[in-house]
Design a protein around this motif. Structure first.
Motif, PDB file in Angstrom:
ATOM      1  N   ALA A   6       0.832  -1.207   0.000  1.00 30.53           N
ATOM      2  CA  ALA A   6       0.000   0.000   0.000  1.00 30.53           C
ATOM      3  C   ALA A   6       0.867   1.258   0.000  1.00 30.53           C
ATOM      4  CB  ALA A   6      -0.928  -0.005   1.206  1.00 30.53           C
ATOM      5  N   SER A   7       1.936   1.254   0.794  1.00 24.74           N
ATOM      6  CA  SER A   7       2.788   2.440   0.818  1.00 24.74           C
ATOM      7  C   SER A   7       3.515   2.621  -0.510  1.00 24.74           C
ATOM      8  CB  SER A   7       3.778   2.385   1.982  1.00 24.74           C
ATOM      9  OG  SER A   7       4.694   1.340   1.811  1.00 24.74           O
ATOM     10  N   SER A   8       3.908   1.515  -1.133  1.00 25.45           N
ATOM     11  CA  SER A   8       4.523   1.613  -2.463  1.00 25.45           C
ATOM     12  C   SER A   8       3.530   2.159  -3.475  1.00 25.45           C
ATOM     13  CB  SER A   8       5.028   0.246  -2.927  1.00 25.45           C
ATOM     14  OG  SER A   8       6.070  -0.196  -2.113  1.00 25.45           O
ATOM     15  N   ALA A   9       2.282   1.701  -3.382  1.00 21.07           N
ATOM     16  CA  ALA A   9       1.243   2.183  -4.294  1.00 21.07           C
ATOM     17  C   ALA A   9       1.031   3.677  -4.118  1.00 21.07           C
ATOM     18  CB  ALA A   9      -0.063   1.426  -4.065  1.00 21.07           C
ATOM     19  N   LEU A  10       0.995   4.133  -2.879  1.00 20.02           N
ATOM     20  CA  LEU A  10       0.834   5.562  -2.633  1.00 20.02           C
ATOM     21  C   LEU A  10       2.017   6.359  -3.161  1.00 20.02           C
ATOM     22  CD1 LEU A  10      -0.713   5.649   0.940  1.00 20.02           C
ATOM     23  CD2 LEU A  10      -1.799   6.273  -1.218  1.00 20.02           C
ATOM     24  N   ALA A  11       3.216   5.815  -3.000  1.00 26.33           N
ATOM     25  CA  ALA A  11       4.400   6.509  -3.503  1.00 26.33           C
ATOM     26  C   ALA A  11       4.331   6.669  -5.013  1.00 26.33           C
ATOM     27  CB  ALA A  11       5.666   5.746  -3.106  1.00 26.33           C
ATOM     28  N   VAL A  12       3.750   5.701  -5.681  1.00 24.26           N
ATOM     29  CA  VAL A  12       3.605   5.781  -7.134  1.00 24.26           C
ATOM     30  C   VAL A  12       2.449   6.688  -7.510  1.00 24.26           C
ATOM     31  CG1 VAL A  12       3.045   4.466  -9.198  1.00 24.26           C
ATOM     32  CG2 VAL A  12       4.675   3.559  -7.562  1.00 24.26           C
ATOM     33  N   LEU A  13       1.346   6.572  -6.788  1.00 20.88           N
ATOM     34  CA  LEU A  13       0.154   7.345  -7.113  1.00 20.88           C
ATOM     35  C   LEU A  13       0.349   8.846  -6.933  1.00 20.88           C
ATOM     36  CD1 LEU A  13      -2.729   5.237  -5.567  1.00 20.88           C
ATOM     37  CD2 LEU A  13      -2.382   5.751  -7.970  1.00 20.88           C
ATOM     38  N   LEU A  14       0.960   9.233  -5.856  1.00 23.52           N
ATOM     39  CA  LEU A  14       1.071  10.659  -5.583  1.00 23.52           C
ATOM     40  C   LEU A  14       1.939  11.392  -6.590  1.00 23.52           C
ATOM     41  CD1 LEU A  14       1.085  10.562  -1.692  1.00 23.52           C
ATOM     42  CD2 LEU A  14      -0.780  11.239  -3.212  1.00 23.52           C
ATOM     43  N   ASN A  17       5.029   9.954 -11.773  1.00 28.29           N
ATOM     44  CA  ASN A  17       5.911  10.246 -12.900  1.00 28.29           C
ATOM     45  C   ASN A  17       7.017   9.214 -13.000  1.00 28.29           C
ATOM     46  OD1 ASN A  17       7.937  11.001 -11.048  1.00 28.29           O
ATOM     47  ND2 ASN A  17       7.159  13.088 -10.981  1.00 28.29           N
ATOM     48  N   VAL A  18       7.780   9.291 -14.061  1.00 25.47           N
ATOM     49  CA  VAL A  18       8.790   8.277 -14.338  1.00 25.47           C
ATOM     50  C   VAL A  18       9.953   8.335 -13.362  1.00 25.47           C
ATOM     51  CG1 VAL A  18      10.195   9.558 -15.989  1.00 25.47           C
ATOM     52  CG2 VAL A  18       9.895   7.077 -16.256  1.00 25.47           C
ATOM     53  N   ASP A  19      10.112   9.437 -12.657  1.00 24.79           N
ATOM     54  CA  ASP A  19      11.191   9.524 -11.681  1.00 24.79           C
ATOM     55  C   ASP A  19      11.034   8.480 -10.581  1.00 24.79           C
ATOM     56  OD1 ASP A  19      12.342  11.616 -13.085  1.00 24.79           O
ATOM     57  OD2 ASP A  19      11.202  13.121 -11.985  1.00 24.79           O
ATOM     58  N   ASP A  20       9.860   7.925 -10.468  1.00 27.50           N
ATOM     59  CA  ASP A  20       9.604   6.868  -9.496  1.00 27.50           C
ATOM     60  C   ASP A  20       9.633   5.489 -10.148  1.00 27.50           C
ATOM     61  OD1 ASP A  20       9.176   8.544  -7.194  1.00 27.50           O
ATOM     62  OD2 ASP A  20       7.333   9.190  -8.201  1.00 27.50           O
ATOM     63  N   ALA A  21      10.480   5.329 -11.152  1.00 28.41           N
ATOM     64  CA  ALA A  21      10.559   4.071 -11.896  1.00 28.41           C
ATOM     65  C   ALA A  21      10.814   2.892 -10.972  1.00 28.41           C
ATOM     66  CB  ALA A  21      11.641   4.157 -12.966  1.00 28.41           C
ATOM     67  N   LYS A  22      11.657   3.085  -9.972  1.00 30.60           N
ATOM     68  CA  LYS A  22      11.963   1.998  -9.034  1.00 30.60           C
ATOM     69  C   LYS A  22      10.701   1.531  -8.319  1.00 30.60           C
ATOM     70  CE  LYS A  22      14.864  -0.488  -6.544  1.00 30.60           C
ATOM     71  NZ  LYS A  22      14.553  -1.867  -6.773  1.00 30.60           N
ATOM     72  N   HIS A  23       9.824   2.460  -7.939  1.00 27.61           N
ATOM     73  CA  HIS A  23       8.561   2.085  -7.284  1.00 27.61           C
ATOM     74  C   HIS A  23       7.667   1.288  -8.236  1.00 27.61           C
ATOM     75  CE1 HIS A  23       9.211   4.259  -3.591  1.00 27.61           C
ATOM     76  NE2 HIS A  23       9.518   5.353  -4.280  1.00 27.61           N
ATOM     77  N   HIS A  24       7.619   1.728  -9.476  1.00 28.12           N
ATOM     78  CA  HIS A  24       6.806   1.012 -10.468  1.00 28.12           C
ATOM     79  C   HIS A  24       7.282  -0.434 -10.604  1.00 28.12           C
ATOM     80  CE1 HIS A  24       4.750   4.618 -11.825  1.00 28.12           C
ATOM     81  NE2 HIS A  24       5.904   5.213 -12.029  1.00 28.12           N
TER      82      HIS A  24
END
Length: 195
Positions: A6-14, A17-24
């Motif tokens: 859930a926290s990873s999903a929020l990190a991606v949702l908020l 953008n592609v700068d969060d590629a690692k989260h994706h």
């Protein structure tokens, strides 16, 4: 595990953008139902961006998206979105096709085509990926041989005729299709070589 997902999903949702590629990519590996598919859809959306799609694609590949997608193909319920995104990432990129082979994508793709056929969008995407991978690995050609029927071969020949790749690639693909078909349809393979 659920809180981490859930926290990873929020990190991606908020940021979104592609700068969060690692989260994706991390979400592709999540055990929480639906998160790998969700992540695959986000990755696809980033790659389809008209302005930055190619840059996004490269960043996501470098972050390990192909490996994550190949692993997600093995998870029931996650494979549909993942196979479509994998096709988007590897389309026309030899380096990405090789990464997919190294990640072990062949067997889940074959299973997906056998299970769903080519009528289903995910099955059709898996089949197109296998055709693409067959250009660089003979083992994939053998796998295609197992799932090919007369209709499959005709459709594959049509796809190769419609493909805008170089003539060397067309010759190689025609030779492989000729091997798949044996002598019975060698005229079609010869015809394809001339195109």
């Amino acid at each position: 595990e659920i809180k981490v997902g859930a926290s990873s999903a929020l990190a991606v949702l908020l940021p979104g953008n592609v700068d969060d590629a690692k989260h994706h990519v991390d979400l592709l590996k999540s055990k929480v139902n639906g998160l790998p598919s969700y992540s695959a859809a986000l990755i696809a959306r980033l790659c389809e961006d008209k302005r930055d799609g190619e840059r996004n694609r490269n960043l996501l590949v470098e972050a390990g998206a192909i490996v994550g997608l190949a692993e997600s193909l093995r998870v029931k319920g996650e494979e549909s979105e993942c196979v479509k995104t994998l096709e988007l990432l590897i389309r026309g990129k030899d380096k990405c096709e090789k990464l997919a082979l190294q990640a072990g994508a062949t067997q889940p793709l074959v299973s997906l085509v056998e299970e769903r056929g080519k009528v289903d969008a995910a099955g059709a995407a898996a089949y197109r990926i296998l055709l693409s991978l067959a250009k660089i690995d003979d083992k994939v050609t053998a796998s295609l041989d197992k799932i090919s029927s007369a209709d499959d071969v005709d459709e594959a020949l049509q796809e190769l005729q419609d493909d805008s790749s170089s003539s060397d690639e067309d010759d190689e693909a025609a030779n492989r299709m000729n091997e798949l078909l044996g002598d019975k349809d060698s005229e079609k393979a010869k015809e394809l070589k001339q195109v």
